[in-house]
Design an enzyme around this catalytic site. Sequence first.
Site, PDB file in Angstrom:
ATOM      1  N   GLY A 120       0.886  -1.066  -0.046  1.00  0.00           N
ATOM      2  CA  GLY A 120      -0.060   0.110   0.065  1.00  0.00           C
ATOM      3  C   GLY A 120       0.945   1.150  -0.115  1.00  0.00           C
ATOM      4  O   GLY A 120       0.646   2.159  -0.812  1.00  0.00           O
ATOM      5  N   THR A 121       1.874   1.366   0.896  1.00  0.00           N
ATOM      6  CA  THR A 121       2.903   2.535   1.038  1.00  0.00           C
ATOM      7  C   THR A 121       3.500   2.702  -0.384  1.00  0.00           C
ATOM      8  O   THR A 121       3.755   3.727  -0.933  1.00  0.00           O
ATOM      9  CB  THR A 121       3.665   2.249   2.143  1.00  0.00           C
ATOM     10  OG1 THR A 121       2.737   1.965   3.251  1.00  0.00           O
ATOM     11  CG2 THR A 121       4.492   3.429   2.587  1.00  0.00           C
ATOM     12  N   ASP A 143       4.840 -10.113   6.658  1.00  0.00           N
ATOM     13  CA  ASP A 143       4.052 -11.553   6.267  1.00  0.00           C
ATOM     14  C   ASP A 143       4.921 -11.783   4.886  1.00  0.00           C
ATOM     15  O   ASP A 143       4.553 -13.200   4.306  1.00  0.00           O
ATOM     16  CB  ASP A 143       2.826 -10.534   5.344  1.00  0.00           C
ATOM     17  CG  ASP A 143       2.013 -10.260   6.544  1.00  0.00           C
ATOM     18  OD1 ASP A 143       2.022 -10.617   7.762  1.00  0.00           O
ATOM     19  OD2 ASP A 143       0.682  -9.973   6.212  1.00  0.00           O
ATOM     20  N   ARG A 178      -4.226 -31.827  25.215  1.00  0.00           N
ATOM     21  CA  ARG A 178      -5.003 -30.824  24.567  1.00  0.00           C
ATOM     22  C   ARG A 178      -4.512 -30.594  22.890  1.00  0.00           C
ATOM     23  O   ARG A 178      -3.668 -30.777  22.649  1.00  0.00           O
ATOM     24  CB  ARG A 178      -4.937 -29.423  24.976  1.00  0.00           C
ATOM     25  CG  ARG A 178      -5.710 -29.255  26.344  1.00  0.00           C
ATOM     26  CD  ARG A 178      -5.530 -27.939  27.214  1.00  0.00           C
ATOM     27  NE  ARG A 178      -6.286 -28.021  28.343  1.00  0.00           N
ATOM     28  CZ  ARG A 178      -6.145 -27.003  29.471  1.00  0.00           C
ATOM     29  NH1 ARG A 178      -5.272 -26.422  29.191  1.00  0.00           N
ATOM     30  NH2 ARG A 178      -6.789 -27.079  30.253  1.00  0.00           N
ATOM     31  N   MET A 185       0.313 -14.259  12.202  1.00  0.00           N
ATOM     32  CA  MET A 185      -0.227 -13.091  11.214  1.00  0.00           C
ATOM     33  C   MET A 185      -0.020 -13.691   9.964  1.00  0.00           C
ATOM     34  O   MET A 185       0.606 -14.667   9.625  1.00  0.00           O
ATOM     35  CB  MET A 185       0.635 -11.764  11.658  1.00  0.00           C
ATOM     36  CG  MET A 185      -0.018 -10.959  12.749  1.00  0.00           C
ATOM     37  SD  MET A 185       0.775  -9.295  12.595  1.00  0.00           S
ATOM     38  CE  MET A 185      -0.299  -8.585  13.592  1.00  0.00           C
TER      39      MET A 185
HETATM   40  O1  F6P Z   1       0.454  -6.858   6.884  1.00  0.00           O
HETATM   41  C1  F6P Z   1       1.124  -6.912   8.027  1.00  0.00           C
HETATM   42  C2  F6P Z   1       0.411  -7.322   9.329  1.00  0.00           C
HETATM   43  O2  F6P Z   1       1.037  -7.392  10.473  1.00  0.00           O
HETATM   44  C3  F6P Z   1      -0.639  -8.364   8.914  1.00  0.00           C
HETATM   45  O3  F6P Z   1      -0.309  -9.630   9.118  1.00  0.00           O
HETATM   46  C4  F6P Z   1      -1.827  -7.869   9.835  1.00  0.00           C
HETATM   47  O4  F6P Z   1      -3.087  -8.288   9.427  1.00  0.00           O
HETATM   48  C5  F6P Z   1      -1.915  -6.597   9.781  1.00  0.00           C
HETATM   49  O5  F6P Z   1      -0.520  -6.049   9.454  1.00  0.00           O
HETATM   50  C6  F6P Z   1      -2.193  -5.720  11.262  1.00  0.00           C
HETATM   51  O6  F6P Z   1      -2.202  -4.601  11.049  1.00  0.00           O
HETATM   52  P1  F6P Z   1      -2.811  -3.423  12.222  1.00  0.00           P
HETATM   53  O7  F6P Z   1      -1.478  -3.287  13.024  1.00  0.00           O
HETATM   54  O8  F6P Z   1      -3.337  -2.413  11.421  1.00  0.00           O
HETATM   55  O9  F6P Z   1      -3.578  -4.183  12.961  1.00  0.00           O
END
Ligand code: F6P
Length: 363
Positions: A120-121, A143, A178, A185
């Site tokens: 995005g950035t 990610d 369990r 993430m």
């Molecule tokens: O894209 C990186 C990330 O860490 C994702 O894995 C996660 O869904 C998102 O950012 C979380 O973003 P925020 O800090 O806005 O909750």
Amino acid sequence: MTQIRKIGICTGGGDCPGLNAVIRAAVKTAILKYRWDVIGIRDGFDGLIWPEKTRPLTINDVSGLLPRGGTILGTTNRGNPFAYKLQNDGQEIVRDFSDDVIRNAKAMGLDCLIVIGGDGTQKLGLDLYKKGLPVVGVPKTIDNDLCATEVTFGFDTALHTATDAIDKIHTTAESHHRVMVVEVMGRDAGWIALEAGIAGGAHVILIPEIPFQIDNICRFINQRHIFGKKFTIVCVAEGVHVPEDVERQYREKHGDLPRSGAVSNLIADAIGECAKKEVRVTVLGHIQRGGSPSPFDRILSTRFGVAVVDLIAQGGFGKMVALRDSRMKFVEISEAIGKMKAVDPNGELVQAAKSIDIHFGDD
Ligand code: F6P
């Protein structure tokens, strides 16, 4: 070629271990190798909308930054200068600040802006470049799903954190017989779940790239039980697609979906019902984004920080640094955005995991 005298640097999107190491390397290279001035732009592009937020960065300012998590410049994932959301008398309004950004960057005397950020950035950086601001990029995401580079910094540190957590979950899972669901993430891609799952010895790995069925997982858990393994660790990427019937059943039972950790709670509930096992959930969340970068990430961040300043010196605006064949390369920012590097369900890593009886819930 433009004579460079002063550059800006900003960090946008979610933070990630290694950002400060990139800033440190870029500032040192710009000042010591090229004798340029460096301006730190605060909170993504906000510092170019409100210039009072900016400040010069000196060698002293970056001293001691290498092992520090987060970003000294601050960051935001809500700061799109082309459609900025503001509150006005309790109402949300959207304003285009992109002309202000270009004007302020010129007024500050910036010959180029280094944009450190994810998909995005980088897209916003490219749009500003198209509007006339010389921009270069450094790819970032824990990610690891940016396609222009083999790996992004932050991923290795997140992997260490997630693996360590799965190691710790192991002993308590075994003691209590369990099923332990660990959510990591990975909004769109399953790299952290796959690699931490393998490294931590998880028995089931669920990722967005491989559709799964709860019945398959329960059959696998019951087989393990028959073979004397009374515990199971399920490593889940937060971005997995939960089958519709699982979501419906959860709503019927609990009235609504849980506010956070939704995915792992749904999966845990469904496994508990069908495998008749005690199930617990651990959501690692932002722990994976914090802390000191691993040695690998410190080195990669340093290489990116040095390379991006060399890229500016070569006039490579509109480009981004990347790691390819283990070497620093310059690629078009447009090549990196809009496409995702997903896990290949038929790839070597998934097949290796399957060979050692790690289950993906798909059969
Ligand atoms: O894209 C990186 C990330 O860490 C994702 O894995 C996660 O869904 C998102 O950012 C979380 O973003 P925020 O800090 O806005 O909750």
